[in-house]
Design a protein around this motif. Structure first.
Motif, PDB file in Angstrom:
ATOM      1  N   ASP A   1       0.845  -1.200   0.000  1.00  0.00           N
ATOM      2  CA  ASP A   1       0.000   0.000   0.000  1.00  0.00           C
ATOM      3  C   ASP A   1       0.880   1.249   0.000  1.00  0.00           C
ATOM      4  O   ASP A   1       2.079   1.185   0.271  1.00  0.00           O
ATOM      5  N   SER A   2       0.236   2.385  -0.216  1.00  0.00           N
ATOM      6  CA  SER A   2       0.940   3.657  -0.059  1.00  0.00           C
ATOM      7  C   SER A   2       0.262   4.492   1.022  1.00  0.00           C
ATOM      8  O   SER A   2       0.373   5.704   1.054  1.00  0.00           O
ATOM      9  N   THR A   3      -0.452   3.815   1.933  1.00  0.00           N
ATOM     10  CA  THR A   3      -1.192   4.510   2.987  1.00  0.00           C
ATOM     11  C   THR A   3      -0.878   3.939   4.365  1.00  0.00           C
ATOM     12  O   THR A   3      -0.461   2.789   4.504  1.00  0.00           O
TER      13      THR A   3
ATOM     14  N   TYR B   1      -2.733   8.596   6.265  1.00  0.00           N
ATOM     15  CA  TYR B   1      -1.575   9.209   5.611  1.00  0.00           C
ATOM     16  C   TYR B   1      -1.411   8.552   4.243  1.00  0.00           C
ATOM     17  O   TYR B   1      -1.401   7.319   4.144  1.00  0.00           O
ATOM     18  N   THR B   2      -1.289   9.357   3.206  1.00  0.00           N
ATOM     19  CA  THR B   2      -1.175   8.823   1.847  1.00  0.00           C
ATOM     20  C   THR B   2       0.072   9.383   1.176  1.00  0.00           C
ATOM     21  O   THR B   2       0.390  10.569   1.323  1.00  0.00           O
ATOM     22  N   SER B   3       0.769   8.519   0.471  1.00  0.00           N
ATOM     23  CA  SER B   3       1.937   8.954  -0.296  1.00  0.00           C
ATOM     24  C   SER B   3       1.861   8.309  -1.676  1.00  0.00           C
ATOM     25  O   SER B   3       0.931   7.575  -1.985  1.00  0.00           O
ATOM     26  N   LYS B   4       2.845   8.586  -2.495  1.00  0.00           N
ATOM     27  CA  LYS B   4       2.785   8.100  -3.877  1.00  0.00           C
ATOM     28  C   LYS B   4       3.333   6.681  -4.019  1.00  0.00           C
ATOM     29  O   LYS B   4       2.826   5.895  -4.809  1.00  0.00           O
ATOM     30  N   GLU B   5       4.388   6.363  -3.262  1.00  0.00           N
ATOM     31  CA  GLU B   5       5.077   5.096  -3.483  1.00  0.00           C
ATOM     32  C   GLU B   5       4.624   4.029  -2.488  1.00  0.00           C
ATOM     33  O   GLU B   5       4.414   4.319  -1.309  1.00  0.00           O
TER      34      GLU B   5
ATOM     35  N   GLN C   1       4.761   0.810   0.099  1.00  0.00           N
ATOM     36  CA  GLN C   1       5.733   0.429   1.123  1.00  0.00           C
ATOM     37  C   GLN C   1       6.059  -1.061   1.055  1.00  0.00           C
ATOM     38  O   GLN C   1       5.188  -1.898   0.907  1.00  0.00           O
TER      39      GLN C   1
END
Length: 493
Positions: A289-291, A310-314, A316
């Motif tokens: 996920d990226s959250t 929390y959200t990001s582009k890449e 984990q």
């Protein structure tokens, strides 16, 4: 309406996550690609450890927290395993001691130099051999010194005394299938496990018996996770029959039905839960996920209250979770994650927005400190104790940790059957610490035990090591011969 009301009143409603700047990340790290659903990262107030790709065995990086930026390919690693490393865990009572489990079926405990590695570390303080298949789960006891849990793909859980290198308890018959997760409760009297047979089990390790079993906690076939919360609650993540990801909360006093069960989405990454006992907040990170979602757990229905995400582009690859004593209380930081990407590790800071610069005691109740509440022998004798708490009002002061480090070093170094006579540097270090310490309690015990009989003990240890090596080599030879025989019988040779 009540759900929204509870969330709106929460002091954690506006917690927000933010990644650090690029120059504060750890770059050019080849994160492990091994197929295993562990977090691949462990962190404490001094070091971050990351399982990495390694040829010819298994290895992990140990970096001082301040060593950010690009990590040179020649940076030394911990590389004593002969197979890929699957899980790592820092000792809660010594920030320089870390345990690792590997595909080579062994558990190793390592002493990291105070300022980090300057050369590859190949010699473990102690090697614990008892599993017949790869070891995928490692977890230190939260309050008893030197007690370590390992779980392998042989469906066995072993509780070790690291100080002596011995098996304390072996739980062989409680799990009919692969163990997905194993978690201690706050005082270390019980273990909670999730198993491939879709059951959640609560075990008393000292009695080697099952206290509670929840069948079909999640009906999906994909892996589950289970952790203890406070007040006899268990938090689980898993999948529904339709492969939707789920969260559930269970009361040990009445586990016939979950207190609540919520569906998240239809992604297929395993959900890794992290619990902050001080705030009652659970963070859920999906592999791939990226959250990062976070929830507040309360007694009011529906018990699991979504706070934010929390959200990001890449996506984990893994995640490390900093103990509370490693956080910056002056910035109202209530959690810090170390997110593993394909080629780097990115710290993510969770903050509660506050206008005041004063210490926020409602955010930082006294938290678990590094001092163990029990010795291993006390725990074996049936004693239980909650963690010894410390105040973070003036920040975490590491002077106590240094004292503990010396004590712990001696306990580990003097009791390591597999490495007593091979790592002369560390032995001499421990010995010099002993002399400096004079007649202080822990050191005096160690020196009295070694005095006079030291040479004889060393000789016995050397013979034991030699015999273990021989037995290990013979086992490998037997395995190869059995494989050859099977091929011949099958007409392949």
């Amino acid at each position: 309406m009540s759900f929204r009301k509870v969330v709106r009143q929460s002091k954690f409603r506006h917690v927000f996550g933010q990644a650090v700047k690029t120059d504060q990340c750890y770059d050019d790290i080849r994160v492990s690609r091994v197929t295993w659903d562990s977090s691949f990262c462990a962190v404490n107030p001094k070091f971050v450890a990351i399982i990495i790709e390694a040829s010819g065995g298994g290895a992990f990086l140990v970096l001082p927290l301040q060593k950010t930026g690009r990590i040179d390919k020649s940076y030394p690693t911990v590389c004593g395993h002969t197979g890929p490393v699957l899980d790592i865990d820092w000792c809660p009572h010594n920030d320089e001691v870390i345990a690792s489990g590997s595909e080579d079926c062994s558990v190793k405990v390592w002493q990291i130099p105070e300022n980090g590695l300057t050369a590859p570390l190949t010699e473990a303080v102690v090697t614990l051999e008892g599993h017949s298949k790869r070891v995928g789960i490692i977890s230190w006891h939260p309050t008893a010194r030197n007690v370590l849990l390992s779980a392998g793909c042989d469906n066995v859980i072993i509780i070790w005394n690291v100080g002596t290198g011995e098996e304390l308890y072996t739980l062989r018959d409680q799990h009919p299938d692969l163990i997905y997760s194993a978690s201690w409760n706050r005082n270390g009297s019980l273990i909670c496990t999730a198993c491939k047979d879709k059951s959640i089990r609560v075990l008393d390790p000292r009695k080697e018996e099952i206290v509670l079993e929840i069948e079909k906690a999640h009906e999906g076939a994909r892996p589950m996770r289970a952790i203890f919360l406070g007040n006899n609650k268990i938090f689980t993540t898993g999948f529904s029959r339709m492969s939707e990801r789920q969260l559930a909360l269970w009361d040990m006093g009445n586990a016939s039905e979950p207190m609540t069960i919520q569906e998240l989405d239809s992604s297929n990454g395993v959900l890794l839960p992290f619990f902050d006992a001080d705030t009652g907040v659970v963070y859920v990170c999906g592999k791939g996920d990226s959250t990062i979602r976070y929830f507040e757990i309360t007694d009011e229905s529906p018990s699991i209250h979504f706070l934010n995400m929390y959200t990001s582009k890449e996506p984990q690859r893994g995640m490390g979770f900093m103990p509370k004593r490693g956080l910056d209380v002056n910035k109202c930081e209530i959690a810090r994650f170390y997110k593993l990407l394909e080629r780097k590790c990115e710290p993510i800071i969770m903050t509660v927005p506050r206008k005041s610069d004063l210490f926020q005691d409602d955010l930082y109740p006294d938290t678990a400190g590094p001092e163990p509440a029990l010795e291993a022998e006390d725990w074996v004798d049936g004693k239980n104790a909650d963690p010894i708490l410390i105040s973070l009002k003036d920040g975490y002061v590491p002077t106590k940790q240094r004292d503990l480090k010396v004590t712990k070093k001696n306990v580990l170094h003097e009791s390591r059957p597999s490495a007593a006579s091979t790592t002369t540097t560390t032995s001499s270090t421990a010995s010099s610490h002993s002399h400096k310490s004079g007649s202080s309690g822990p050191h005096k015990v160690g020196s009295d035990q070694m005095h006079g009989d030291g040479d004889r003990i060393d000789a016995i240890m050397e013979q034991l090591k030699s015999l273990r090596t021989t037995v290990h080599q013979q086992n490998l030879r037997i395995q190869k011969l059995e494989e050859q025989l099977a091929k011949i019988e099958d007409g392949q040779v």
